[in-house]
Design an enzyme around this catalytic site. Sequence first.
Site, mmCIF file in Angstrom:
data_model
loop_
_atom_site.group_PDB
_atom_site.id
_atom_site.type_symbol
_atom_site.label_atom_id
_atom_site.label_comp_id
_atom_site.label_asym_id
_atom_site.label_seq_id
_atom_site.Cartn_x
_atom_site.Cartn_y
_atom_site.Cartn_z
ATOM 1 N N GLU A 79 12.193 -7.631 2.981
ATOM 2 C CA GLU A 79 11.272 -7.103 3.985
ATOM 3 C C GLU A 79 9.884 -7.712 3.828
ATOM 4 O OE1 GLU A 79 8.091 -4.456 5.549
ATOM 5 O OE2 GLU A 79 8.471 -5.010 3.463
ATOM 6 N N GLU A 80 9.465 -7.922 2.591
ATOM 7 C CA GLU A 80 8.076 -8.294 2.332
ATOM 8 C C GLU A 80 7.685 -9.658 2.896
ATOM 9 O OE1 GLU A 80 5.881 -6.417 1.549
ATOM 10 O OE2 GLU A 80 6.543 -4.867 0.165
ATOM 11 N N HIS A 111 1.042 -3.601 -2.615
ATOM 12 C CA HIS A 111 1.015 -5.053 -2.859
ATOM 13 C C HIS A 111 0.125 -5.467 -4.027
ATOM 14 C CE1 HIS A 111 2.209 -6.040 1.616
ATOM 15 N NE2 HIS A 111 3.105 -5.290 0.973
ATOM 16 N N HIS A 117 13.450 -0.935 1.553
ATOM 17 C CA HIS A 117 13.657 -2.338 1.157
ATOM 18 C C HIS A 117 13.611 -2.489 -0.364
ATOM 19 C CE1 HIS A 117 9.351 -3.446 0.466
ATOM 20 N NE2 HIS A 117 9.087 -2.668 1.488
ATOM 21 N N ASP A 143 6.168 0.729 -3.087
ATOM 22 C CA ASP A 143 6.531 -0.201 -2.018
ATOM 23 C C ASP A 143 7.581 -1.200 -2.501
ATOM 24 O OD1 ASP A 143 6.537 -1.583 0.375
ATOM 25 O OD2 ASP A 143 4.715 -2.705 -0.073
#
Length: 464
Positions: free
Chosen positions: A328-329, A426, A282, A294
């Site tokens: 996606e998040e 995150h 993503h 991420d």
Amino acid sequence: MKRISLLLLLYITFGNSVLAQDKDAAQIKKIYDQALTQGKAYDWLNYLSNQIGGRLSGSVQAQQAVEYTKSQLDSLGLDRVWLQPVKVPKWVRGTPEFAYFETSPGLSTNVNICALGGSVATPLGGLKAGVVEVQGIEELEALGKEKIEGKIVFFNRPMDPTLISTFAAYSGCVDQRYSGAEEAAKYGAVGVIVRSMNLRIDNFPHTGSMGYGDTPVSKRIPAAAISTKGAELLSTTLKLNSETKFYFKQNCKQFNDVESFNVIGEIRGSEFPNEIMVIGGHLDSWDLGDGSHDDGAGCVQSMDVLRLLKTTGYKPKRTIRVVLFMNEENGLRGGNKYAEIAKGKNEKHVFALESDAGGFTPRGFSFDCSDENLKQVHSWKSLFEPYYIHLFEKGFSGADIRPLKDDGIVLAGLRPDSQRYFEHHHSENDTFEHVNKRELELGAASMASLVYLFDTYGVVTSPK
């Protein structure tokens, strides 16, 4: 005579099997050699992380990432590169959050927090109230409205350090982050503070998505994550002084949806062009760091899979498609849109592989597939052993490829070593300097090797 014929058949079959193994081993070695000497993933990630930065869905940076990755795919000489429009949510953090707890008037201690993605803001002057500490959502009912109303609920269930799978530890407590505010509001809470999903004790608060369910906008309460160090300090202080008050201020805001894009490129199959194999990650990230692990890592690894196949001279039998999913998040809009369009066009997807677990040393893959396909994967184990890839098990594949699931597809997820992942996930600590070049390249090579094998031998079709 029959015995001689049988022996001859067995000899030919065994010989062909050995030749195939030798051919596969040679191709996989070429893939790894190319990745470790001429890999592009690290350079691409450097640009995404350091020139663009955090790519929050709907942001200018997310659009810059779309344009950059499309330009890089264009440069690879693929058969087709395109953008797939998708509407995504636009949530903005605003000015940096501020928080402290107060044990008596004038005596306060600052702590690090960050708003959870999708949270509403505090009142303009901030929010100050007493604190109720709980270990999980299930404790709210036992406490009841009498003890919660007018208070800030502090969810302080940590990730379980005894679980070797850190993703299992994460799954064991992430419900308090996602649903904590929705549930606490039912008992009259005025705000929520959630312990960061992090096994390490440090000062980095970790954001992540949260939801309010069907709670009316007027009754939604602000939600923030507190660093693990701050959580430990607040919990200890509450044990010493239950009258401690907590103050926090955040200025986040939800806007109307905006247009964004999935970025897609493909090499068309030479024998079975209508059978599609997807690899992806993503492209969006949270905004606190630069999203290197991420999921910038997964995106650049997926891009490099196509380049590795091309530069090693491999001509795929099936169409191999890289998809960089948007959102996606905080919504999964990109993955859902891709699957919706694919099904609308009656596209036949036979395999999908996602990398969304960081750019650390690859250990293997998890598969959402039939027993027959898992057995086929196990037959390839000896090909991966020289590269220390040993994990081949049933399990979760990836959030963005899951909407493609049907009876005829193999879904797979790259599984890197996860022990350090949640130190970065995150948070402000998810930055480029924490990605090791060689580990990233090994992941890309492992993915390309699995794609090569599934393309060469196909997916095992279960009898109906």
